[in-house]
Design a protein around this motif. Structure first.
Motif, PDB file in Angstrom:
ATOM      1  N   LYS A 190      13.712  -2.859  -1.120  1.00 40.68           N
ATOM      2  CA  LYS A 190      12.547  -1.968  -1.085  1.00 40.68           C
ATOM      3  C   LYS A 190      11.653  -2.251  -2.282  1.00 40.68           C
ATOM      4  O   LYS A 190      12.124  -2.621  -3.356  1.00 40.68           O
ATOM      5  CB  LYS A 190      12.989  -0.506  -1.103  1.00 40.68           C
ATOM      6  CG  LYS A 190      13.724  -0.103   0.144  1.00 40.68           C
ATOM      7  CD  LYS A 190      14.039   1.363   0.143  1.00 40.68           C
ATOM      8  CE  LYS A 190      14.723   1.756   1.427  1.00 40.68           C
ATOM      9  NZ  LYS A 190      14.964   3.173   1.503  1.00 40.68           N
ATOM     10  N   VAL A 214       6.059   0.692  -3.124  1.00 36.74           N
ATOM     11  CA  VAL A 214       4.632   0.605  -3.439  1.00 36.74           C
ATOM     12  C   VAL A 214       3.936   1.947  -3.230  1.00 36.74           C
ATOM     13  O   VAL A 214       3.134   2.372  -4.065  1.00 36.74           O
ATOM     14  CB  VAL A 214       3.954  -0.517  -2.629  1.00 36.74           C
ATOM     15  CG1 VAL A 214       2.446  -0.465  -2.785  1.00 36.74           C
ATOM     16  CG2 VAL A 214       4.470  -1.865  -3.079  1.00 36.74           C
ATOM     17  N   LEU A 215       4.230   2.631  -2.145  1.00 39.30           N
ATOM     18  CA  LEU A 215       3.549   3.910  -1.886  1.00 39.30           C
ATOM     19  C   LEU A 215       3.899   4.961  -2.934  1.00 39.30           C
ATOM     20  O   LEU A 215       3.023   5.697  -3.406  1.00 39.30           O
ATOM     21  CB  LEU A 215       3.892   4.419  -0.486  1.00 39.30           C
ATOM     22  CG  LEU A 215       3.286   3.624   0.660  1.00 39.30           C
ATOM     23  CD1 LEU A 215       3.758   4.174   2.000  1.00 39.30           C
ATOM     24  CD2 LEU A 215       1.785   3.638   0.586  1.00 39.30           C
ATOM     25  N   TRP A 216       5.166   5.038  -3.287  1.00 43.42           N
ATOM     26  CA  TRP A 216       5.586   5.991  -4.325  1.00 43.42           C
ATOM     27  C   TRP A 216       4.918   5.637  -5.654  1.00 43.42           C
ATOM     28  O   TRP A 216       4.463   6.515  -6.387  1.00 43.42           O
ATOM     29  CB  TRP A 216       7.101   5.968  -4.436  1.00 43.42           C
ATOM     30  CG  TRP A 216       7.705   7.001  -5.340  1.00 43.42           C
ATOM     31  CD1 TRP A 216       7.079   8.070  -5.911  1.00 43.42           C
ATOM     32  CD2 TRP A 216       9.054   7.074  -5.769  1.00 43.42           C
ATOM     33  NE1 TRP A 216       7.974   8.793  -6.672  1.00 43.42           N
ATOM     34  CE2 TRP A 216       9.179   8.203  -6.590  1.00 43.42           C
ATOM     35  CE3 TRP A 216      10.174   6.284  -5.529  1.00 43.42           C
ATOM     36  CZ2 TRP A 216      10.387   8.558  -7.191  1.00 43.42           C
ATOM     37  CZ3 TRP A 216      11.372   6.651  -6.112  1.00 43.42           C
ATOM     38  CH2 TRP A 216      11.479   7.769  -6.937  1.00 43.42           C
ATOM     39  N   SER A 217       4.842   4.351  -5.966  1.00 42.91           N
ATOM     40  CA  SER A 217       4.199   3.919  -7.206  1.00 42.91           C
ATOM     41  C   SER A 217       2.705   4.232  -7.199  1.00 42.91           C
ATOM     42  O   SER A 217       2.139   4.630  -8.217  1.00 42.91           O
ATOM     43  CB  SER A 217       4.411   2.419  -7.412  1.00 42.91           C
ATOM     44  OG  SER A 217       5.776   2.115  -7.501  1.00 42.91           O
ATOM     45  N   PHE A 218       2.072   4.048  -6.048  1.00 40.98           N
ATOM     46  CA  PHE A 218       0.648   4.370  -5.942  1.00 40.98           C
ATOM     47  C   PHE A 218       0.428   5.865  -6.158  1.00 40.98           C
ATOM     48  O   PHE A 218      -0.480   6.269  -6.881  1.00 40.98           O
ATOM     49  CB  PHE A 218       0.122   3.927  -4.570  1.00 40.98           C
ATOM     50  CG  PHE A 218      -1.356   4.056  -4.419  1.00 40.98           C
ATOM     51  CD1 PHE A 218      -2.215   3.243  -5.133  1.00 40.98           C
ATOM     52  CD2 PHE A 218      -1.889   4.999  -3.573  1.00 40.98           C
ATOM     53  CE1 PHE A 218      -3.588   3.366  -5.004  1.00 40.98           C
ATOM     54  CE2 PHE A 218      -3.250   5.140  -3.430  1.00 40.98           C
ATOM     55  CZ  PHE A 218      -4.104   4.318  -4.157  1.00 40.98           C
ATOM     56  N   PHE A 219       1.282   6.695  -5.554  1.00 39.97           N
ATOM     57  CA  PHE A 219       1.207   8.143  -5.756  1.00 39.97           C
ATOM     58  C   PHE A 219       1.419   8.497  -7.228  1.00 39.97           C
ATOM     59  O   PHE A 219       0.685   9.304  -7.793  1.00 39.97           O
ATOM     60  CB  PHE A 219       2.249   8.846  -4.883  1.00 39.97           C
ATOM     61  CG  PHE A 219       2.328  10.322  -5.129  1.00 39.97           C
ATOM     62  CD1 PHE A 219       1.428  11.178  -4.519  1.00 39.97           C
ATOM     63  CD2 PHE A 219       3.292  10.857  -5.966  1.00 39.97           C
ATOM     64  CE1 PHE A 219       1.486  12.549  -4.752  1.00 39.97           C
ATOM     65  CE2 PHE A 219       3.359  12.221  -6.201  1.00 39.97           C
ATOM     66  CZ  PHE A 219       2.455  13.070  -5.593  1.00 39.97           C
ATOM     67  N   LEU A 268       3.732   0.699 -10.457  1.00 37.01           N
ATOM     68  CA  LEU A 268       2.911   0.003  -9.468  1.00 37.01           C
ATOM     69  C   LEU A 268       2.916  -1.499  -9.710  1.00 37.01           C
ATOM     70  O   LEU A 268       3.011  -2.293  -8.766  1.00 37.01           O
ATOM     71  CB  LEU A 268       1.485   0.555  -9.486  1.00 37.01           C
ATOM     72  CG  LEU A 268       0.532  -0.013  -8.446  1.00 37.01           C
ATOM     73  CD1 LEU A 268       1.016   0.303  -7.042  1.00 37.01           C
ATOM     74  CD2 LEU A 268      -0.868   0.543  -8.661  1.00 37.01           C
ATOM     75  N   SER A 293       6.200  -2.777  -8.540  1.00 40.55           N
ATOM     76  CA  SER A 293       6.270  -2.703  -7.082  1.00 40.55           C
ATOM     77  C   SER A 293       5.524  -3.868  -6.442  1.00 40.55           C
ATOM     78  O   SER A 293       5.997  -4.452  -5.460  1.00 40.55           O
ATOM     79  CB  SER A 293       5.674  -1.390  -6.586  1.00 40.55           C
ATOM     80  OG  SER A 293       6.444  -0.307  -6.999  1.00 40.55           O
ATOM     81  N   ARG A 321       7.023  -6.782  -4.072  1.00 36.48           N
ATOM     82  CA  ARG A 321       6.478  -7.150  -2.767  1.00 36.48           C
ATOM     83  C   ARG A 321       6.149  -8.639  -2.722  1.00 36.48           C
ATOM     84  O   ARG A 321       6.428  -9.319  -1.736  1.00 36.48           O
ATOM     85  CB  ARG A 321       5.245  -6.317  -2.454  1.00 36.48           C
ATOM     86  CG  ARG A 321       4.656  -6.654  -1.098  1.00 36.48           C
ATOM     87  CD  ARG A 321       3.704  -5.634  -0.618  1.00 36.48           C
ATOM     88  NE  ARG A 321       4.450  -4.482  -0.144  1.00 36.48           N
ATOM     89  CZ  ARG A 321       3.897  -3.417   0.373  1.00 36.48           C
ATOM     90  NH1 ARG A 321       2.598  -3.330   0.477  1.00 36.48           N
ATOM     91  NH2 ARG A 321       4.628  -2.403   0.790  1.00 36.48           N
ATOM     92  N   ASN A 332       9.332   5.120 -11.493  1.00 34.35           N
ATOM     93  CA  ASN A 332       8.819   6.226 -10.674  1.00 34.35           C
ATOM     94  C   ASN A 332       9.599   7.512 -10.936  1.00 34.35           C
ATOM     95  O   ASN A 332       9.011   8.592 -11.035  1.00 34.35           O
ATOM     96  CB  ASN A 332       8.874   5.872  -9.194  1.00 34.35           C
ATOM     97  CG  ASN A 332       7.714   5.031  -8.766  1.00 34.35           C
ATOM     98  OD1 ASN A 332       6.593   5.251  -9.182  1.00 34.35           O
ATOM     99  ND2 ASN A 332       7.978   4.052  -7.925  1.00 34.35           N
TER     100      ASN A 332
END
Length: 91
Positions: free
Chosen positions: A9, A12-17, A32, A35, A39, A61
């Motif tokens: 995993k 990325v979304l959690w890091s962006f938030f 981020l 992350s 990726r 995070n």
């Protein structure tokens, strides 16, 4: 038929938030960055590096979330304690 392991995993979304809403000491931004590295490593089929970067992003995070929650709670406590005191001191 060999069973392949699921890709690591990247969070990325959690890091962006975390970057947008909970970024104490730039922990969300660092998460981020890691992350995105995870990726990129996953796309390059380097699952070992992707897993390492992903774990680092997850840890950052979690740290950002915990520090953010503590800051919010302390802010609320200070506001609750200071505002009534300020109104009582005014003539």
């Amino acid at each position: 038929v060999p069973v392949s392991a699921p890709p690591p995993k990247d969070f990325v979304l959690w890091s962006f938030f975390s970057t947008l809403f909970c970024n104490p000491f730039c922990l969300g931004f660092l998460a981020l960055v890691f992350s995105i590295k995870a990726r990129d490593s996953k796309v390059a089929q380097d699952h070992e590096a992707a897993g390492s970067y992903g774990r680092t992003a997850r840890s950052l995070n979690i740290a950002a979330l915990c520090v953010g929650i503590v800051v919010i709670i302390l802010s609320l406590v200070l506001v609750i304690l200071y505002v009534p005191l300020n109104y009582r001191l005014q003539p």
